[in-house]
Write an enzyme that holds these catalytic residues in place. Structure first.
Site, PDB file in Angstrom:
ATOM      1  CG  HIS A  53      41.030  44.839  34.512  1.00 30.13           C
ATOM      2  ND1 HIS A  53      40.793  46.182  34.309  1.00 30.13           N
ATOM      3  CD2 HIS A  53      40.745  44.234  33.339  1.00 30.13           C
ATOM      4  CE1 HIS A  53      40.385  46.379  33.067  1.00 30.13           C
ATOM      5  NE2 HIS A  53      40.350  45.194  32.466  1.00 30.13           N
ATOM      6  CD  GLU A  55      43.413  47.493  38.851  1.00 33.74           C
ATOM      7  OE1 GLU A  55      43.591  48.654  38.472  1.00 33.74           O
ATOM      8  OE2 GLU A  55      43.359  46.516  38.070  1.00 33.74           O
ATOM      9  CB  CYS A  83      39.825  50.952  34.107  1.00 30.96           C
ATOM     10  SG  CYS A  83      39.144  49.381  34.702  1.00 30.96           S
ATOM     11  CB  CYS A  86      39.715  48.473  38.552  1.00 30.22           C
ATOM     12  SG  CYS A  86      40.025  47.034  37.499  1.00 30.22           S
TER      13      CYS A  86
END
Length: 149
Positions: A53, A55, A83, A86
Site C-alpha cells: 500500500h 503508506e 486501512c 496501514c
C-alpha cells in the site's frame, strides 16, 4: 498551511502515478523537518504484494532513507484514510502526524471501521487531520473505478 497543501499535492501526484500503472490510485509522502523524504503510490499489483500500500511503501522508503525504523517527528500525507494494516504501520513507525484526504467508510480504520488509534492495544497514535484535498482525492478514485466498469 501552504506547506500542508504542497505536501498533499505531492501525495495526489503519487496517486495519479499509481493510476497510470493500473494500481488503485492512492499516494503518500513522508515529510521530516519540512522536506519530503519518501513518496510512493500503491504497488500491490506490480509487486504481487498485498502489503505494498502507498503508506507502507512510503514508510519503508523513509526508514531506508533516514536509516531508522522509527520515524519520530515525521508526518505522513496520504490521499485516502488508511486501512487497519496501514494504521498499525503508522503507529509502529511512530509517525507524528497523519494528514489524509478522502474518508474510506468501507476500509478505513482511523475515523471509520475499527478506529485503530482509539484502541487500547494501540501503543502510539499520531495527531490526525482529515479532509485535506478530500474532493480531489475522491475524484481520482472515482474516475479510476468508473473507467474500469
Amino acid at each position: 498551511m501552504a506547506e500542508v497543501a504542497q505536501f498533499m499535492d505531492a501525495a495526489l501526484e503519487e496517486a495519479r502515478k499509481a493510476a497510470a500503472r493500473g494500481e488503485v490510485p492512492i499516494g503518500a509522502v513522508v515529510v521530516l523537518d519540512g522536506k519530503v523524504v519518501a513518496a510512493a503510490g500503491n504497488r500491490t499489483r506490480e509487486r504481487n504484494d498485498i502489503t505494498a500500500h502507498a503508506e507502507i511503501e512510503a514508510i519503508r522508503e523513509a526508514a531506508a532513507t533516514i536509516g531508522d525504523e522509527r520515524l519520530t517527528g515525521a508526518d505522513l500525507y496520504v490521499t485516502l484514510e488508511p486501512c487497519t494494516m496501514c494504521a498499525a504501520a503508522i503507529s509502529f513507525a511512530r509517525i507524528r502526524r497523519l494528514y489524509y484526504g478522502a474518508e474510506d467508510p468501507k476500509g478505513g480504520a482511523v475515523e471509520n471501521g475499527v478506529r485503530f488509534y482509539g484502541s487500547p492495544t494501540c501503543h502510539h497514535a499520531p495527531d490526525v487531520y482529515s479532509g485535506l484535498a478530500e474532493r480531489e482525492a475522491a475524484d481520482i478514485l472515482r474516475e479510476f473505478f468508473a473507467a474500469r466498469r
